[in-house]
Scaffold this motif. Structure first.
Motif, PDB file in Angstrom:
ATOM      1  N   TYR A   1     -57.527 -18.952   3.736  1.00 16.17           N
ATOM      2  CA  TYR A   1     -58.366 -19.672   4.690  1.00 16.17           C
ATOM      3  C   TYR A   1     -57.665 -20.845   5.354  1.00 16.17           C
ATOM      4  N   ASN A   2     -56.331 -20.869   5.295  1.00 17.14           N
ATOM      5  CA  ASN A   2     -55.566 -21.943   5.940  1.00 17.14           C
ATOM      6  C   ASN A   2     -56.005 -23.315   5.421  1.00 17.14           C
ATOM      7  N   LEU A   3     -56.115 -23.428   4.085  1.00 18.08           N
ATOM      8  CA  LEU A   3     -56.600 -24.658   3.477  1.00 18.08           C
ATOM      9  C   LEU A   3     -55.499 -25.475   2.802  1.00 18.08           C
ATOM     10  N   ILE A   4     -54.273 -24.993   2.859  1.00 20.30           N
ATOM     11  CA  ILE A   4     -53.163 -25.779   2.321  1.00 20.30           C
ATOM     12  C   ILE A   4     -52.652 -26.687   3.441  1.00 20.30           C
ATOM     13  N   PRO A   5     -52.668 -28.005   3.240  1.00 20.90           N
ATOM     14  CA  PRO A   5     -52.234 -28.918   4.314  1.00 20.90           C
ATOM     15  C   PRO A   5     -50.788 -28.663   4.731  1.00 20.90           C
ATOM     16  N   ASN A   6     -50.570 -28.731   6.025  1.00 24.02           N
ATOM     17  CA  ASN A   6     -49.223 -28.575   6.573  1.00 24.02           C
ATOM     18  C   ASN A   6     -48.630 -29.969   6.783  1.00 24.02           C
ATOM     19  N   GLU A   7     -47.781 -30.391   5.847  1.00 15.51           N
ATOM     20  CA  GLU A   7     -47.229 -31.752   5.904  1.00 15.51           C
ATOM     21  C   GLU A   7     -46.395 -31.980   7.165  1.00 15.51           C
TER      22      GLU A   7
ATOM     23  N   ASN B   1     -53.096 -11.125   8.612  1.00 16.65           N
ATOM     24  CA  ASN B   1     -53.604 -12.209   9.450  1.00 16.65           C
ATOM     25  C   ASN B   1     -54.027 -13.442   8.647  1.00 16.65           C
ATOM     26  N   LYS B   2     -53.554 -13.524   7.402  1.00 19.26           N
ATOM     27  CA  LYS B   2     -53.720 -14.730   6.610  1.00 19.26           C
ATOM     28  C   LYS B   2     -52.413 -15.524   6.721  1.00 19.26           C
TER      29      LYS B   2
ATOM     30  N   THR C   1     -48.290 -10.473   8.859  1.00 22.69           N
ATOM     31  CA  THR C   1     -48.633  -9.383   9.768  1.00 22.69           C
ATOM     32  C   THR C   1     -47.901  -8.110   9.372  1.00 22.69           C
ATOM     33  N   ALA C   2     -48.213  -7.038  10.076  1.00 19.69           N
ATOM     34  CA  ALA C   2     -47.540  -5.768   9.836  1.00 19.69           C
ATOM     35  C   ALA C   2     -46.063  -5.848  10.206  1.00 19.69           C
ATOM     36  N   ASP C   3     -45.673  -6.844  10.996  1.00 18.33           N
ATOM     37  CA  ASP C   3     -44.275  -6.985  11.399  1.00 18.33           C
ATOM     38  C   ASP C   3     -43.410  -7.636  10.322  1.00 18.33           C
ATOM     39  N   ASN C   4     -43.996  -8.495   9.496  1.00 13.85           N
ATOM     40  CA  ASN C   4     -43.170  -9.161   8.480  1.00 13.85           C
ATOM     41  C   ASN C   4     -43.477  -8.726   7.048  1.00 13.85           C
ATOM     42  N   LEU C   5     -44.332  -7.689   6.917  1.00 12.87           N
ATOM     43  CA  LEU C   5     -44.641  -7.126   5.600  1.00 12.87           C
ATOM     44  C   LEU C   5     -44.372  -5.633   5.603  1.00 12.87           C
ATOM     45  N   GLU C   6     -44.136  -5.088   4.433  1.00 19.07           N
ATOM     46  CA  GLU C   6     -43.990  -3.638   4.294  1.00 19.07           C
ATOM     47  C   GLU C   6     -44.407  -3.227   2.887  1.00 19.07           C
ATOM     48  N   VAL C   7     -44.618  -1.925   2.723  1.00 18.38           N
ATOM     49  CA  VAL C   7     -44.986  -1.372   1.418  1.00 18.38           C
ATOM     50  C   VAL C   7     -43.770  -0.652   0.838  1.00 18.38           C
ATOM     51  N   LYS C   8     -43.489  -0.935  -0.430  1.00 15.88           N
ATOM     52  CA  LYS C   8     -42.370  -0.285  -1.108  1.00 15.88           C
ATOM     53  C   LYS C   8     -42.826   0.298  -2.431  1.00 15.88           C
TER      54      LYS C   8
ATOM     55  N   LYS D   1     -46.877 -21.184   6.264  1.00 13.93           N
ATOM     56  CA  LYS D   1     -47.901 -21.224   7.312  1.00 13.93           C
ATOM     57  C   LYS D   1     -47.739 -20.135   8.372  1.00 13.93           C
ATOM     58  N   ASP D   2     -46.656 -19.332   8.282  1.00 14.19           N
ATOM     59  CA  ASP D   2     -46.554 -18.200   9.202  1.00 14.19           C
ATOM     60  C   ASP D   2     -47.682 -17.211   8.909  1.00 14.19           C
ATOM     61  N   LYS D   3     -48.148 -16.516   9.949  1.00 17.81           N
ATOM     62  CA  LYS D   3     -49.150 -15.485   9.731  1.00 17.81           C
ATOM     63  C   LYS D   3     -48.505 -14.267   9.088  1.00 17.81           C
TER      64      LYS D   3
END
Length: 232
Positions: free
Chosen positions: A87-93, A66-67, A37-44, A33-35
């Motif tokens: 679309y944030n459709l997976i329930p967060n238990e 931003n997904k 973003t450019a901070d936690n992703l990179e291209v390799k 459920k974390d967003k």
């Protein structure tokens, strides 16, 4: 010597440059459920033979940024579509969320153009107003040539129901829109103005409070007037 040089250059330089692909990977551990973003992703760049099936590339950045993470993702993991909760459709238990069905007998009216991933508001219509509103809606439908795709906006609903009537639930995530055969209602591939079925049941992302509110009203004779605020 020339042959050795060419072989050396191929193995240690050109081979890695030619037979590689760029993939999007997790730059760090990412929690469900974390967003993204450019901070936690990179291209390799990696060897093509090491790329997973359906990997996401820099061309897919709009699909990712931003997904939401669909599961916990470990650092270095290559991303593919099923790891992205678009679309944030997976329930967060952890927040007490679950998928809740809204049966046909609870529903008073639903826009024929409502679809999965839309954001909706729910109005509660009492017994005494249901027949009056039905006649107005039927009249409007005839004026619009019985258009199934007519969007029932919040403003239109406010004109149909009591001015004091406000939504009992707002900003509800619609996780599924199904017909009488339990199939997902979509746009027809042959005719985009026609749906693949008539809406019978909705499924929403709910929690105990949302479900309790719906049950309280419907058990007291109210029916639900569903209005979508916007599509995603």
């Amino acid at each position: 010597m020339l042959g050795v040089g060419i072989l050396f250059g191929w193995e240690f330089y050109f081979k890695d440059k030619i037979d590689t692909v760029e993939v999007i990977v997790a730059k760090q551990d990412i929690t469900f459920k974390d967003k993204l973003t450019a901070d936690n992703l990179e291209v390799k760049s990696i060897r093509r033979e090491n790329a997973i099936s359906n990997y996401l590339t820099p061309n897919d950045v709009d699909v990712v940024l931003n997904k939401y993470a669909a599961i916990d993702i470990k650092k270095g993991t290559q991303l593919y579509s099923k790891l992205v909760d678009t679309y944030n459709l997976i329930p967060n238990e952890k927040k007490g969320e679950f998928v809740a069905p809204i049966p046909d007998e609870w529903l008073f009216a639903v826009p024929g153009s409502l679809r999965k991933a839309f954001i909706a508001d729910f109005y509660a219509i009492p017994d005494e107003e249901q027949q009056v509103i039905q006649s107005i809606v039927a009249s409007d439908s005839e004026d619009e040539n019985d258009s199934e795709d007519k969007k029932l906006t919040e403003e239109q609903v406010s004109n149909l129901v009591s001015k004091d009537n406000k939504p009992i639930l707002q900003n509800i995530r619609v996780s599924s829109v199904k017909d009488g055969t339990n199939g997902e209602v979509k746009e027809s591939t042959e005719d985009t103005e026609q749906a693949t079925g008539e809406i019978s049941t909705l499924e929403i992302i709910a929690n105990d409070e949302i479900l309790s509110t719906l049950q309280e009203y419907t058990s007291n004779g109210y029916k639900l007037y569903v209005v979508y605020r916007y599509e995603r």
